[in-house]
Design a protein around this motif. Structure first.
Motif, PDB file in Angstrom:
ATOM      1  N   THR A 156      35.579  37.443  47.561  1.00 34.55           N
ATOM      2  CA  THR A 156      35.426  38.013  46.222  1.00 34.55           C
ATOM      3  C   THR A 156      36.571  37.586  45.326  1.00 34.55           C
ATOM      4  O   THR A 156      36.392  37.172  44.180  1.00 34.55           O
ATOM      5  CB  THR A 156      35.389  39.550  46.293  1.00 34.55           C
ATOM      6  N   TYR A 177      33.331  46.844  47.515  1.00 33.73           N
ATOM      7  CA  TYR A 177      33.080  47.649  46.324  1.00 33.73           C
ATOM      8  C   TYR A 177      33.809  48.990  46.358  1.00 33.73           C
ATOM      9  O   TYR A 177      33.792  49.720  45.382  1.00 33.73           O
ATOM     10  CB  TYR A 177      31.581  47.909  46.167  1.00 33.73           C
ATOM     11  N   ASP A 181      38.583  47.251  44.258  1.00 37.20           N
ATOM     12  CA  ASP A 181      38.837  47.435  42.832  1.00 37.20           C
ATOM     13  C   ASP A 181      40.143  48.189  42.603  1.00 37.20           C
ATOM     14  O   ASP A 181      40.980  47.784  41.800  1.00 37.20           O
ATOM     15  CB  ASP A 181      37.680  48.198  42.184  1.00 37.20           C
ATOM     16  N   TYR A 190      43.111  39.600  39.860  1.00 39.63           N
ATOM     17  CA  TYR A 190      41.862  40.360  39.946  1.00 39.63           C
ATOM     18  C   TYR A 190      41.222  40.410  38.570  1.00 39.63           C
ATOM     19  O   TYR A 190      41.830  40.874  37.607  1.00 39.63           O
ATOM     20  CB  TYR A 190      42.116  41.782  40.452  1.00 39.63           C
ATOM     21  N   VAL A 192      37.221  41.207  37.300  1.00 39.46           N
ATOM     22  CA  VAL A 192      35.814  41.403  37.633  1.00 39.46           C
ATOM     23  C   VAL A 192      34.906  40.498  36.809  1.00 39.46           C
ATOM     24  O   VAL A 192      33.799  40.164  37.224  1.00 39.46           O
ATOM     25  CB  VAL A 192      35.431  42.890  37.459  1.00 39.46           C
TER      26      VAL A 192
END
Length: 205
Positions: A156, A177, A181, A190, A192
């Protein structure tokens, strides 16, 4: 046709690029037998039968001509490169060039499931992508990552800062998930909005 023991012997040189010495292979096989006996309650006879089984891989096979998509496989926390060898062989039989790596820690062999550990895993995946860039027959316009558990979470993060990744597959990546985060949002890698590629998430019921 390769036997499964040849995959297991990859663990004998996970921390370097030298061919493993015969004694290192022997110690590695014995450790593999002990681990399966302790964790999975498999008899030594059963493990040795597994080690001698033929796989679907052909050593030194003549490569086909043409360009083929590249798939990187990232195992779970502290997993070895052959963790999901059946999946990797299956994808290779369907026209993918598959490269798998072990899950190593930032300072030791075992992975650490924390910010530093994930960052080290990201760098390892990116290193493999770089090495495979010069591999014969790789189609540089088609790149995917598949990861189990921690490997999926690292995938990810890798795609968030690599726009050339075209797809990501998650195998039971429970933390992708839930805590990723909150863990990574404060970090500078990071984002999204970087999840541009198609995502396939597979998990147990």
């Amino acid at each position: 046709q390769m036997i499964y023991e040849e995959y297991v012997n990859l663990r004998a040189n996970e921390l370097n690029f030298d061919p493993p010495a015969p004694e290192a292979k022997q110690e590695n096989i014995q450790r593999f037998i002990q681990e399966r006996s302790g964790i999975f309650q498999v008899s030594e006879k059963g493990t040795r039968a597994l080690l001698s089984m033929q796989t679907a891989a052909i050593r030194d096979a003549v490569p086909l001509e043409g360009k083929f998509p590249l798939l990187i496989y990232a195992p779970g926390s502290s997993g070895s490169a052959f963790e999901n060898s059946v999946f990797c062989e299956y994808m290779a039989s369907h026209g993918y060039i598959v490269a798998a790596l072990p899950s190593l820690g930032p300072y030791a062999r075992n992975a650490s499931v924390d910010l530093t550990g994930f960052y080290a895993y990201m760098q390892d995946i990116e290193f493999v992508i770089g090495v495979m860039h010069d591999f014969p027959n790789v189609d540089h316009d088609r790149l995917a990552i598949a990861g189990f558990s921690m490997g999926g979470s690292a995938a990810t993060l890798v795609q968030m800062r690599n726009t050339d990744i075209d797809a990501v597959v998650y195998f039971d990546t429970g933390i992708v998930y839930s805590i990723v985060d909150s863990w990574f949002a404060p970090s500078n890698y990071y984002d999204v909005n970087g999840l541009r590629a198609p995502q396939l998430y597979l998990t147990r019921a």
